[in-house]
Write a protein that holds these residues in place. Sequence first.
Motif, PDB file in Angstrom:
ATOM      1  N   PHE A  71     -95.989 -22.796 -66.677  1.00  0.00           N
ATOM      2  CA  PHE A  71     -96.002 -21.398 -67.115  1.00  0.00           C
ATOM      3  C   PHE A  71     -96.865 -21.186 -68.356  1.00  0.00           C
ATOM      4  O   PHE A  71     -97.651 -20.244 -68.426  1.00  0.00           O
ATOM      5  CB  PHE A  71     -94.572 -20.904 -67.385  1.00  0.00           C
ATOM      6  N   TRP A 109    -107.450 -13.165 -70.661  1.00  0.00           N
ATOM      7  CA  TRP A 109    -107.898 -12.197 -69.638  1.00  0.00           C
ATOM      8  C   TRP A 109    -107.609 -10.777 -70.101  1.00  0.00           C
ATOM      9  O   TRP A 109    -108.475  -9.891 -69.991  1.00  0.00           O
ATOM     10  CB  TRP A 109    -107.194 -12.491 -68.307  1.00  0.00           C
ATOM     11  N   TYR A 122     -98.827  -5.955 -74.094  1.00  0.00           N
ATOM     12  CA  TYR A 122     -98.256  -6.907 -73.123  1.00  0.00           C
ATOM     13  C   TYR A 122     -97.088  -7.675 -73.746  1.00  0.00           C
ATOM     14  O   TYR A 122     -96.012  -7.776 -73.157  1.00  0.00           O
ATOM     15  CB  TYR A 122     -99.351  -7.863 -72.667  1.00  0.00           C
ATOM     16  N   ALA A 172     -94.078  -6.143 -71.787  1.00  0.00           N
ATOM     17  CA  ALA A 172     -93.744  -7.041 -70.674  1.00  0.00           C
ATOM     18  C   ALA A 172     -92.784  -8.147 -71.105  1.00  0.00           C
ATOM     19  O   ALA A 172     -91.862  -8.496 -70.356  1.00  0.00           O
ATOM     20  CB  ALA A 172     -95.017  -7.653 -70.083  1.00  0.00           C
ATOM     21  N   ILE A 173     -93.003  -8.696 -72.296  1.00  0.00           N
ATOM     22  CA  ILE A 173     -92.180  -9.848 -72.701  1.00  0.00           C
ATOM     23  C   ILE A 173     -90.925  -9.367 -73.444  1.00  0.00           C
ATOM     24  O   ILE A 173     -89.801  -9.661 -73.031  1.00  0.00           O
ATOM     25  CB  ILE A 173     -93.008 -10.839 -73.547  1.00  0.00           C
ATOM     26  N   ASP A 219     -89.061  -6.411 -71.180  1.00  0.00           N
ATOM     27  CA  ASP A 219     -88.772  -6.654 -69.753  1.00  0.00           C
ATOM     28  C   ASP A 219     -88.303  -8.100 -69.548  1.00  0.00           C
ATOM     29  O   ASP A 219     -87.115  -8.360 -69.361  1.00  0.00           O
ATOM     30  CB  ASP A 219     -90.023  -6.347 -68.936  1.00  0.00           C
ATOM     31  N   SER A 220     -89.223  -9.044 -69.646  1.00  0.00           N
ATOM     32  CA  SER A 220     -88.882 -10.441 -69.353  1.00  0.00           C
ATOM     33  C   SER A 220     -87.706 -10.949 -70.197  1.00  0.00           C
ATOM     34  O   SER A 220     -86.776 -11.563 -69.678  1.00  0.00           O
ATOM     35  CB  SER A 220     -90.108 -11.321 -69.605  1.00  0.00           C
ATOM     36  N   TYR A 260     -88.976 -14.716 -64.877  1.00  0.00           N
ATOM     37  CA  TYR A 260     -88.790 -13.360 -65.409  1.00  0.00           C
ATOM     38  C   TYR A 260     -90.107 -12.845 -65.992  1.00  0.00           C
ATOM     39  O   TYR A 260     -90.445 -11.671 -65.843  1.00  0.00           O
ATOM     40  CB  TYR A 260     -87.728 -13.340 -66.512  1.00  0.00           C
ATOM     41  N   ALA A 261     -90.799 -13.734 -66.698  1.00  0.00           N
ATOM     42  CA  ALA A 261     -92.050 -13.317 -67.343  1.00  0.00           C
ATOM     43  C   ALA A 261     -93.136 -13.030 -66.310  1.00  0.00           C
ATOM     44  O   ALA A 261     -93.927 -12.096 -66.477  1.00  0.00           O
ATOM     45  CB  ALA A 261     -92.513 -14.387 -68.325  1.00  0.00           C
ATOM     46  N   THR A 262     -93.189 -13.817 -65.254  1.00  0.00           N
ATOM     47  CA  THR A 262     -94.194 -13.565 -64.213  1.00  0.00           C
ATOM     48  C   THR A 262     -93.939 -12.209 -63.559  1.00  0.00           C
ATOM     49  O   THR A 262     -94.870 -11.403 -63.367  1.00  0.00           O
ATOM     50  CB  THR A 262     -94.142 -14.693 -63.167  1.00  0.00           C
ATOM     51  N   ALA A 279     -92.372  -9.686 -64.877  1.00  0.00           N
ATOM     52  CA  ALA A 279     -92.648  -8.646 -65.880  1.00  0.00           C
ATOM     53  C   ALA A 279     -94.152  -8.468 -66.074  1.00  0.00           C
ATOM     54  O   ALA A 279     -94.626  -7.349 -66.298  1.00  0.00           O
ATOM     55  CB  ALA A 279     -91.980  -9.014 -67.210  1.00  0.00           C
ATOM     56  N   THR A 280     -94.896  -9.568 -65.986  1.00  0.00           N
ATOM     57  CA  THR A 280     -96.358  -9.478 -66.110  1.00  0.00           C
ATOM     58  C   THR A 280     -96.930  -8.634 -64.973  1.00  0.00           C
ATOM     59  O   THR A 280     -97.796  -7.780 -65.191  1.00  0.00           O
ATOM     60  CB  THR A 280     -96.975 -10.891 -66.102  1.00  0.00           C
ATOM     61  N   PHE A 281     -96.443  -8.870 -63.765  1.00  0.00           N
ATOM     62  CA  PHE A 281     -96.932  -8.075 -62.624  1.00  0.00           C
ATOM     63  C   PHE A 281     -96.613  -6.586 -62.835  1.00  0.00           C
ATOM     64  O   PHE A 281     -97.454  -5.717 -62.594  1.00  0.00           O
ATOM     65  CB  PHE A 281     -96.288  -8.550 -61.321  1.00  0.00           C
ATOM     66  N   ARG A 282     -95.395  -6.306 -63.286  1.00  0.00           N
ATOM     67  CA  ARG A 282     -95.014  -4.892 -63.481  1.00  0.00           C
ATOM     68  C   ARG A 282     -95.945  -4.240 -64.519  1.00  0.00           C
ATOM     69  O   ARG A 282     -96.408  -3.127 -64.338  1.00  0.00           O
ATOM     70  CB  ARG A 282     -93.556  -4.813 -63.923  1.00  0.00           C
ATOM     71  N   PHE A 283     -96.206  -4.974 -65.605  1.00  0.00           N
ATOM     72  CA  PHE A 283     -97.076  -4.453 -66.667  1.00  0.00           C
ATOM     73  C   PHE A 283     -98.484  -4.195 -66.136  1.00  0.00           C
ATOM     74  O   PHE A 283     -99.072  -3.127 -66.367  1.00  0.00           O
ATOM     75  CB  PHE A 283     -97.116  -5.460 -67.822  1.00  0.00           C
ATOM     76  N   LEU A 284     -99.035  -5.167 -65.410  1.00  0.00           N
ATOM     77  CA  LEU A 284    -100.411  -5.024 -64.920  1.00  0.00           C
ATOM     78  C   LEU A 284    -100.514  -3.902 -63.893  1.00  0.00           C
ATOM     79  O   LEU A 284    -101.484  -3.134 -63.893  1.00  0.00           O
ATOM     80  CB  LEU A 284    -100.895  -6.347 -64.314  1.00  0.00           C
ATOM     81  N   ARG A 330    -100.284  -0.610 -65.934  1.00  0.00           N
ATOM     82  CA  ARG A 330    -101.381  -0.321 -66.866  1.00  0.00           C
ATOM     83  C   ARG A 330    -102.755  -0.360 -66.219  1.00  0.00           C
ATOM     84  O   ARG A 330    -103.661   0.363 -66.642  1.00  0.00           O
ATOM     85  CB  ARG A 330    -101.331  -1.315 -68.032  1.00  0.00           C
ATOM     86  N   LEU A 331    -102.940  -1.233 -65.225  1.00  0.00           N
ATOM     87  CA  LEU A 331    -104.279  -1.409 -64.648  1.00  0.00           C
ATOM     88  C   LEU A 331    -104.353  -1.024 -63.174  1.00  0.00           C
ATOM     89  O   LEU A 331    -105.436  -1.042 -62.590  1.00  0.00           O
ATOM     90  CB  LEU A 331    -104.736  -2.866 -64.821  1.00  0.00           C
ATOM     91  N   TYR A 335    -106.816  -9.547 -61.460  1.00  0.00           N
ATOM     92  CA  TYR A 335    -106.198 -10.569 -62.329  1.00  0.00           C
ATOM     93  C   TYR A 335    -105.849 -11.815 -61.520  1.00  0.00           C
ATOM     94  O   TYR A 335    -106.175 -12.950 -61.914  1.00  0.00           O
ATOM     95  CB  TYR A 335    -104.946  -9.967 -62.975  1.00  0.00           C
ATOM     96  N   LEU A 336    -105.208 -11.616 -60.376  1.00  0.00           N
ATOM     97  CA  LEU A 336    -104.785 -12.766 -59.558  1.00  0.00           C
ATOM     98  C   LEU A 336    -105.993 -13.549 -59.043  1.00  0.00           C
ATOM     99  O   LEU A 336    -105.983 -14.780 -59.009  1.00  0.00           O
ATOM    100  CB  LEU A 336    -103.932 -12.277 -58.394  1.00  0.00           C
ATOM    101  N   HIS A 377     -98.595 -11.536 -54.302  1.00  0.00           N
ATOM    102  CA  HIS A 377     -99.350 -12.320 -55.295  1.00  0.00           C
ATOM    103  C   HIS A 377     -99.717 -13.676 -54.725  1.00  0.00           C
ATOM    104  O   HIS A 377    -100.776 -14.223 -55.024  1.00  0.00           O
ATOM    105  CB  HIS A 377     -98.578 -12.438 -56.616  1.00  0.00           C
TER     106      HIS A 377
END
Lengths: 191, 171
Positions: free
Chosen positions: A7, A17, A30, A34-35, A38-39, B25-27, B29-34, B37-38, B46-47, B122
């Motif tokens: 991770f 990125w 982010y 996100a962290i 959320d996370s 959880y972070a992965t 949350a990262t997808f939700r954020f991207l 936002r993008l 990104y992927l 993903h």
Amino acid sequence: MIGCYDFCGHYEWTFGWLERVGGHALVRDYWNEAINHDSQRHARDLIRNEGIPGMLKYWGHTLLEESPDLGFHISHREDVFRIDFHDCPSRGFLLRNGLNNYRDYCDHCMGWTGPMLQEAGYVIDHEHNHRGQCWWEMRPATATGGHAPAGSVAGQKDVRLRPDWPRDPAKLDRYCKASDPDAKLGAASPA
Amino acid sequence: MNAAPTSGDLPYVDTKPQGSADFYYATNATFRFLLRRLGREGWIGYLQELGRGYFSPVNERWRAGGLPAVARYWRAFFAAEPGSRVEVRELPDRVEVCVHECPAIRHLRAGGREIVREYCQHCYFLGAARAEAAGLTMRLQGGNGVCRHTFATAAAALPPQALGDIKEATS
């Protein structure tokens, strides 16, 4: 599939990125959105509701999972919660594998814990040396003054007592009663 | 518990045998954020860049070692993911990664997390970018906890990916 085993590697890649795509503001957003929100909402809830005992529950659990060989030490009192990282599992993974896609990976910790602790009513004293060693003291937001002397909270476990801890402050990133990742007092270049 | 993977199995290795499942959880949350936002195209970009960039050491091993290297990688990969139940089948023109229980979906559900509905896609966008870099093709069927990834040579002449074959993830 994106796994959890490596991770820290793709997490660090993601910072670089995001900065290329949306600049520093997107990286900050982010970490916070996100962290923090959320996370790590389980950490947020624990610490907002329980304060320092919540910090002990959260970091006591998560650091044991991430660093079963105990490269860290936790100290706590009624007025302060402290972590000394002697071998950060996260930064150590990047160093061992030669991964470097973002200018200062260590900033991510202040990036999400700073806003989280601010919302819970705490401020942070912190230094990191970019080599997997750092220390954190979380105190109520009413706290004032500079850094506590080395050893005054963690005794001999204080990372600042290591023979390889930089004596030159210019070689450290430093924060004092902070909650913002950009509130560095000194900004050493990551190795 | 298994021994820590070696550098011969995975491109990046840790000192512990398995990862910490809370990182899923972070992965998520990262997808939700991207996505927020993008947008979807930003998330897919990104992927794809992650697949071609961060995973380039894997892609190079796949290109050099062919399907046996692909099979070795996925066995080692899932051995390091806590809670996974996966079978890797080696066939003459393809490797099938049969996920009987996805460790990420399992942990996100156990933690009461809202899973982004595109979560399972993903694996396709990331896997296809990695496969293409290695001279292979990748297809995905199923999702939402149970799926099959196929990594194939050109000889397999796999039909194009239908995104409708990938299930939406549910919490």
